[in-house]
Motif scaffolding. Structure first.
Motif, PDB file in Angstrom:
ATOM      1  N   GLU A  82      -7.059  -2.324   3.918  1.00  0.00           N
ATOM      2  CA  GLU A  82      -6.898  -1.169   3.216  1.00  0.00           C
ATOM      3  C   GLU A  82      -7.652   0.067   4.232  1.00  0.00           C
ATOM      4  O   GLU A  82      -6.968   0.835   4.734  1.00  0.00           O
ATOM      5  CB  GLU A  82      -7.429  -0.826   2.058  1.00  0.00           C
ATOM      6  CG  GLU A  82      -7.130   0.306   1.362  1.00  0.00           C
ATOM      7  CD  GLU A  82      -7.434   0.421  -0.380  1.00  0.00           C
ATOM      8  OE1 GLU A  82      -7.545   1.375  -0.766  1.00  0.00           O
ATOM      9  OE2 GLU A  82      -7.481  -0.790  -0.869  1.00  0.00           O
ATOM     10  N   TYR A 113       0.808  -1.101  -0.107  1.00  0.00           N
ATOM     11  CA  TYR A 113      -0.138   0.028   0.212  1.00  0.00           C
ATOM     12  C   TYR A 113       0.703   1.199   0.030  1.00  0.00           C
ATOM     13  O   TYR A 113       2.025   1.341   0.569  1.00  0.00           O
ATOM     14  CB  TYR A 113      -0.765   0.110   1.271  1.00  0.00           C
ATOM     15  CG  TYR A 113      -1.948  -1.012   1.275  1.00  0.00           C
ATOM     16  CD1 TYR A 113      -3.140  -0.779   0.723  1.00  0.00           C
ATOM     17  CD2 TYR A 113      -1.500  -2.339   2.006  1.00  0.00           C
ATOM     18  CE1 TYR A 113      -4.269  -1.845   0.779  1.00  0.00           C
ATOM     19  CE2 TYR A 113      -2.503  -3.305   1.839  1.00  0.00           C
ATOM     20  CZ  TYR A 113      -4.001  -2.985   1.305  1.00  0.00           C
ATOM     21  OH  TYR A 113      -4.742  -4.270   1.293  1.00  0.00           O
ATOM     22  N   ARG A 153      -5.857   2.858   6.585  1.00  0.00           N
ATOM     23  CA  ARG A 153      -6.400   4.304   6.726  1.00  0.00           C
ATOM     24  C   ARG A 153      -6.789   4.783   8.095  1.00  0.00           C
ATOM     25  O   ARG A 153      -6.732   5.865   8.303  1.00  0.00           O
ATOM     26  CB  ARG A 153      -7.545   4.432   5.744  1.00  0.00           C
ATOM     27  CG  ARG A 153      -6.775   4.351   4.407  1.00  0.00           C
ATOM     28  CD  ARG A 153      -7.868   4.571   3.358  1.00  0.00           C
ATOM     29  NE  ARG A 153      -7.285   4.563   1.791  1.00  0.00           N
ATOM     30  CZ  ARG A 153      -8.098   4.538   0.738  1.00  0.00           C
ATOM     31  NH1 ARG A 153      -9.355   4.336   0.958  1.00  0.00           N
ATOM     32  NH2 ARG A 153      -7.453   4.381  -0.299  1.00  0.00           N
ATOM     33  N   ASN A 190      -3.523   3.250  -0.307  1.00  0.00           N
ATOM     34  CA  ASN A 190      -3.949   2.620  -1.379  1.00  0.00           C
ATOM     35  C   ASN A 190      -3.327   1.560  -1.861  1.00  0.00           C
ATOM     36  O   ASN A 190      -2.122   1.452  -2.025  1.00  0.00           O
ATOM     37  CB  ASN A 190      -3.979   3.758  -2.475  1.00  0.00           C
ATOM     38  CG  ASN A 190      -4.733   4.985  -2.059  1.00  0.00           C
ATOM     39  OD1 ASN A 190      -5.963   4.797  -1.710  1.00  0.00           O
ATOM     40  ND2 ASN A 190      -4.178   6.206  -2.068  1.00  0.00           N
ATOM     41  N   ASN A 217       0.333   5.305   0.632  1.00  0.00           N
ATOM     42  CA  ASN A 217      -0.555   6.261   1.246  1.00  0.00           C
ATOM     43  C   ASN A 217      -1.950   5.548   1.349  1.00  0.00           C
ATOM     44  O   ASN A 217      -2.922   6.248   1.069  1.00  0.00           O
ATOM     45  CB  ASN A 217      -0.621   7.444   0.336  1.00  0.00           C
ATOM     46  CG  ASN A 217       0.769   8.386   0.387  1.00  0.00           C
ATOM     47  OD1 ASN A 217       1.373   8.270   1.366  1.00  0.00           O
ATOM     48  ND2 ASN A 217       0.861   8.958  -0.857  1.00  0.00           N
TER      49      ASN A 217
END
Length: 173
Positions: free
Chosen positions: A67, A10, A71, A14, A12
């Motif tokens: 994900e 990933y 985050r 994403n 940032n």
């Protein structure tokens, strides 16, 4: 992120790459040292390059984080007591070359070679979080790294490593 679900990278928060490889950090093996900024397989793969750049807030989780999970805490300062966290090195409290692990595991690391901790306000701006100290780990890509205790990865059949990084170099020398 590594484990039974394969490898996922990933950037940032994403997903940018994935692989079906289901190996994990446990593959490093018993008695082997762990590192930040250096490959654990240097002897087998002499072409492996050390990391050149800066890193901060390295987090090691005992689970494959999603994900959304990545985050969720991406811009948060962690206390070290979060469920599933087994390593937290933020480089704000380095004394005599010892990098404190703020997680319950207490897996303190040691600065080696030309590894240095220094102030850098630009990384704080990139991270978009409020930090008491603006210190980062600076690695030279040649001799600098952090040595972690042996066996730190032995029982991690799945894991997530998160870190703030700023590369000076990607790829060759």
């Amino acid at each position: 992120v590594s484990g039974p679900g394969g490898l996922r990278l990933y950037l940032n928060g994403n997903l940018v790459a994935s692989s079906d490889y289901t190996g994990s950090l446990a593959a490093i093996g018993s008695g082997k040292m762990g590192y930040l900024g250096r490959s654990a397989w240097r002897e087998m793969y002499p072409g492996d390059q050390d990391f050149k750049g800066q890193m901060d807030e390295v987090r090691l989780w005992r689970v494959e984080r999603s994900e959304a999970g990545i985050r969720q805490f991406m811009y948060s300062n962690l206390s070290g007591q979060e469920e599933g966290l087994v390593g937290l090195w933020n480089f704000d409290n380095v004394t005599n070359g010892v990098v404190k692990d703020l997680s319950p595991g207490g897996n303190d690391g040691l600065l080696k070679g030309n590894a240095a901790v220094r102030r850098d306000a630009t990384l704080e701006e990139t991270m978009r979080i409020s930090r008491k100290n603006e210190t980062v780990l600076r690695l030279d890509g040649a001799t600098g790294y952090v040595e972690l205790p042996p066996n730190i990865f032995n029982d991690l059949d799945e894991a997530t490593i998160e870190a703030w990084v700023k590369w000076d170099r990607v790829g060759g020398p």
